[in-house]
Motif scaffolding. Structure first.
Motif, PDB file in Angstrom:
ATOM      1  N   GLY A   1      21.455  36.356  35.909  1.00  0.00           N
ATOM      2  CA  GLY A   1      22.772  36.965  35.818  1.00  0.00           C
ATOM      3  C   GLY A   1      23.049  37.315  34.365  1.00  0.00           C
ATOM      4  O   GLY A   1      22.661  36.570  33.461  1.00  0.00           O
ATOM      5  N   TYR A   2      23.698  38.439  34.143  1.00  0.00           N
ATOM      6  CA  TYR A   2      23.975  38.869  32.760  1.00  0.00           C
ATOM      7  C   TYR A   2      25.432  39.293  32.620  1.00  0.00           C
ATOM      8  O   TYR A   2      25.955  40.050  33.446  1.00  0.00           O
ATOM      9  CB  TYR A   2      23.058  40.035  32.369  1.00  0.00           C
ATOM     10  CG  TYR A   2      23.418  40.646  31.027  1.00  0.00           C
ATOM     11  CD1 TYR A   2      23.337  39.881  29.857  1.00  0.00           C
ATOM     12  CD2 TYR A   2      23.871  41.953  30.924  1.00  0.00           C
ATOM     13  CE1 TYR A   2      23.690  40.411  28.635  1.00  0.00           C
ATOM     14  CE2 TYR A   2      24.224  42.500  29.690  1.00  0.00           C
ATOM     15  CZ  TYR A   2      24.130  41.719  28.553  1.00  0.00           C
ATOM     16  OH  TYR A   2      24.495  42.251  27.330  1.00  0.00           O
ATOM     17  N   THR A   3      26.087  38.835  31.560  1.00  0.00           N
ATOM     18  CA  THR A   3      27.474  39.207  31.289  1.00  0.00           C
ATOM     19  C   THR A   3      27.498  40.485  30.455  1.00  0.00           C
ATOM     20  O   THR A   3      27.293  40.464  29.249  1.00  0.00           O
ATOM     21  CB  THR A   3      28.228  38.086  30.564  1.00  0.00           C
ATOM     22  OG1 THR A   3      27.581  37.777  29.324  1.00  0.00           O
ATOM     23  CG2 THR A   3      28.273  36.827  31.421  1.00  0.00           C
TER      24      THR A   3
ATOM     25  N   ASP B   1      34.779  31.574  36.311  1.00  0.00           N
ATOM     26  CA  ASP B   1      34.731  31.206  37.725  1.00  0.00           C
ATOM     27  C   ASP B   1      33.869  32.197  38.515  1.00  0.00           C
ATOM     28  O   ASP B   1      33.148  31.805  39.446  1.00  0.00           O
ATOM     29  CB  ASP B   1      36.142  31.163  38.313  1.00  0.00           C
ATOM     30  CG  ASP B   1      36.909  29.907  37.939  1.00  0.00           C
ATOM     31  OD1 ASP B   1      36.294  28.969  37.388  1.00  0.00           O
ATOM     32  OD2 ASP B   1      38.130  29.849  38.194  1.00  0.00           O
ATOM     33  N   ALA B   2      33.949  33.480  38.151  1.00  0.00           N
ATOM     34  CA  ALA B   2      33.127  34.479  38.843  1.00  0.00           C
ATOM     35  C   ALA B   2      31.650  34.239  38.571  1.00  0.00           C
ATOM     36  O   ALA B   2      30.818  34.287  39.487  1.00  0.00           O
ATOM     37  CB  ALA B   2      33.522  35.885  38.399  1.00  0.00           C
ATOM     38  N   ALA B   3      31.304  33.982  37.324  1.00  0.00           N
ATOM     39  CA  ALA B   3      29.910  33.729  36.970  1.00  0.00           C
ATOM     40  C   ALA B   3      29.386  32.488  37.685  1.00  0.00           C
ATOM     41  O   ALA B   3      28.265  32.473  38.193  1.00  0.00           O
ATOM     42  CB  ALA B   3      29.768  33.564  35.460  1.00  0.00           C
ATOM     43  N   ALA B   4      30.209  31.447  37.746  1.00  0.00           N
ATOM     44  CA  ALA B   4      29.802  30.220  38.428  1.00  0.00           C
ATOM     45  C   ALA B   4      29.604  30.458  39.920  1.00  0.00           C
ATOM     46  O   ALA B   4      28.642  29.958  40.525  1.00  0.00           O
ATOM     47  CB  ALA B   4      30.844  29.125  38.192  1.00  0.00           C
ATOM     48  N   ALA B   5      30.498  31.229  40.519  1.00  0.00           N
ATOM     49  CA  ALA B   5      30.383  31.514  41.955  1.00  0.00           C
ATOM     50  C   ALA B   5      29.100  32.273  42.267  1.00  0.00           C
ATOM     51  O   ALA B   5      28.403  31.972  43.241  1.00  0.00           O
ATOM     52  CB  ALA B   5      31.599  32.308  42.429  1.00  0.00           C
ATOM     53  N   VAL B   6      28.785  33.246  41.433  1.00  0.00           N
ATOM     54  CA  VAL B   6      27.568  34.039  41.638  1.00  0.00           C
ATOM     55  C   VAL B   6      26.329  33.183  41.436  1.00  0.00           C
ATOM     56  O   VAL B   6      25.375  33.237  42.220  1.00  0.00           O
ATOM     57  CB  VAL B   6      27.568  35.255  40.695  1.00  0.00           C
ATOM     58  CG1 VAL B   6      26.195  35.923  40.653  1.00  0.00           C
ATOM     59  CG2 VAL B   6      28.623  36.263  41.136  1.00  0.00           C
TER      60      VAL B   6
ATOM     61  N   LEU C   1      37.041  41.099  40.750  1.00  0.00           N
ATOM     62  CA  LEU C   1      37.048  39.762  40.162  1.00  0.00           C
ATOM     63  C   LEU C   1      37.823  38.788  41.036  1.00  0.00           C
ATOM     64  O   LEU C   1      37.329  37.693  41.342  1.00  0.00           O
ATOM     65  CB  LEU C   1      37.636  39.816  38.752  1.00  0.00           C
ATOM     66  CG  LEU C   1      37.802  38.481  38.019  1.00  0.00           C
ATOM     67  CD1 LEU C   1      36.490  37.709  37.972  1.00  0.00           C
ATOM     68  CD2 LEU C   1      38.345  38.717  36.599  1.00  0.00           C
ATOM     69  N   SER C   2      39.014  39.162  41.444  1.00  0.00           N
ATOM     70  CA  SER C   2      39.800  38.227  42.256  1.00  0.00           C
ATOM     71  C   SER C   2      39.143  37.965  43.614  1.00  0.00           C
ATOM     72  O   SER C   2      39.249  36.861  44.153  1.00  0.00           O
ATOM     73  CB  SER C   2      41.235  38.741  42.438  1.00  0.00           C
ATOM     74  OG  SER C   2      41.264  40.013  43.040  1.00  0.00           O
ATOM     75  N   ARG C   3      38.442  38.956  44.151  1.00  0.00           N
ATOM     76  CA  ARG C   3      37.732  38.713  45.411  1.00  0.00           C
ATOM     77  C   ARG C   3      36.579  37.734  45.209  1.00  0.00           C
ATOM     78  O   ARG C   3      36.333  36.871  46.062  1.00  0.00           O
ATOM     79  CB  ARG C   3      37.214  40.034  45.981  1.00  0.00           C
ATOM     80  CG  ARG C   3      38.300  40.892  46.602  1.00  0.00           C
ATOM     81  CD  ARG C   3      37.713  41.964  47.522  1.00  0.00           C
ATOM     82  NE  ARG C   3      36.896  42.919  46.794  1.00  0.00           N
ATOM     83  CZ  ARG C   3      37.372  44.012  46.204  1.00  0.00           C
ATOM     84  NH1 ARG C   3      38.668  44.263  46.237  1.00  0.00           N
ATOM     85  NH2 ARG C   3      36.560  44.847  45.571  1.00  0.00           N
ATOM     86  N   LEU C   4      35.876  37.838  44.094  1.00  0.00           N
ATOM     87  CA  LEU C   4      34.761  36.921  43.833  1.00  0.00           C
ATOM     88  C   LEU C   4      35.236  35.481  43.665  1.00  0.00           C
ATOM     89  O   LEU C   4      34.568  34.549  44.111  1.00  0.00           O
ATOM     90  CB  LEU C   4      33.998  37.350  42.575  1.00  0.00           C
ATOM     91  CG  LEU C   4      32.814  38.289  42.727  1.00  0.00           C
ATOM     92  CD1 LEU C   4      32.192  38.575  41.355  1.00  0.00           C
ATOM     93  CD2 LEU C   4      31.755  37.726  43.664  1.00  0.00           C
TER      94      LEU C   4
END
Length: 290
Positions: free
Chosen positions: A105-107, A181-186, A269-272
């Motif tokens: 994963g990459y930001t 939180d999005a990165a963690a979820a992914v 973002l909010s959906r993720l």
């Protein structure tokens, strides 16, 4: 791949990295989480939580090779060293491939190669390196952090005004914790996100005039936004002590915001993350509390 995949977060002693680790710990056992940092002494708090901490440096491929061994999914948080990011990120991607990492994963930057912001070049090059690597990847194109504007709060309240070159451009910023939180979820979910590109931004956009009005309301003191031509804003930033390259980056990024480069209305973002993103006034109130 292991039935209990090991998840690694680079740059874990940084502001975003720490938040990603904290978010992962809500759903993932600490024994499955690895944090990499340049200086081990800066991550003793993570070790105390049961997270394995390894040394890693984007400039040292051999160190990266060792750090990425046994890792199933990796979050590559973009380097803070603007101007050096491309070779550093390539080093990390190459090491991940050699280690057999199953998902990288990459930001990246909101809207990637379509962005008018000068920061885009290194992110676009990193995305290209990921595609060329042959490894499964997911790209998290992060918008601006609400915290990016916290430095305006004190001078704004002192002088009753903030300055910039963002014009009427709408900015869909979100809190750093929202992106974490999005990165963690992914990272926790894994394979279902492979090959995806996510445009991540706050639920609600605002202009800088809106930002100043929100600060006025939260702080109880009138703060105005004064829009300046790019050259004038850059000169102002230099006058208050910023190095010319930093002033140039900030002023040109503001112009990019004026052109819509920091806005996205998809609410991806909010959906993720399964919740609304942090409202502007909430973030300002938290910043004022310190």
């Amino acid at each position: 791949m292991s039935t209990s995949p090991r998840l690694l977060v680079t740059g874990a002693s940084g502001q975003l990295g720490r938040l990603v680790i904290q978010s992962l710990l809500k759903t993932v056992p600490a024994a499955r989480i690895v944090a990499t940092v340049r200086t081990l002494a800066k991550a003793t708090d993570l070790q105390a939580l049961g997270v394995e901490v390894r040394e890693a440096d984007y400039d040292q491929p051999a160190v990266l090779d060792a750090a990425f061994q046994g890792i199933d999914r990796l979050l590559l948080i973009s380097s803070s060293e603007i101007g050096r990011r491309v070779p550093q990120h390539r080093n990390a991607i190459d090491a991940a491939v050699r280690a057999g990492v199953g998902l990288i994963g990459y930001t990246s930057l909101l809207h990637g190669d379509a962005s008018p912001l000068p920061l885009k070049a290194e992110h676009v090059a990193t995305e290209a390196a990921l595609r060329a690597s042959g490894a499964p990847f997911v790209i998290l194109r992060n918008g601006w952090y609400l915290e990016n504007y916290n430095g305006f709060i004190a001078p704004g309240l002192e002088h009753g005004a903030v300055f910039g070159s963002a014009g009427e451009g709408r900015i869909a910023a979100a809190a750093r914790a929202d992106y974490a939180d999005a990165a963690a979820a992914v990272l926790a979910a894994g394979a279902e996100h492979a090959g995806k590109i996510y445009e991540l931004a706050g639920d609600d956009g605002f202009t800088m005039a809106d930002w100043a009005a929100a600060l006025s309301e939260v702080a109880g003191k009138v703060v105005a936004y004064n829009n300046l031509p790019e050259a004038d804003y850059k000169a102002l930033l230099i006058n208050i002590g910023l190095p010319a390259p930093v002033a140039d980056l900030l002023s040109s990024s503001d112009v990019g915001a004026a052109q819509g480069g920091l806005y996205d209305a998809s609410r991806t973002l909010s959906r993720l993350i399964g919740r609304p993103t942090t409202p502007l006034k909430t973030a300002l109130a938290a910043a004022l509390k310190g």
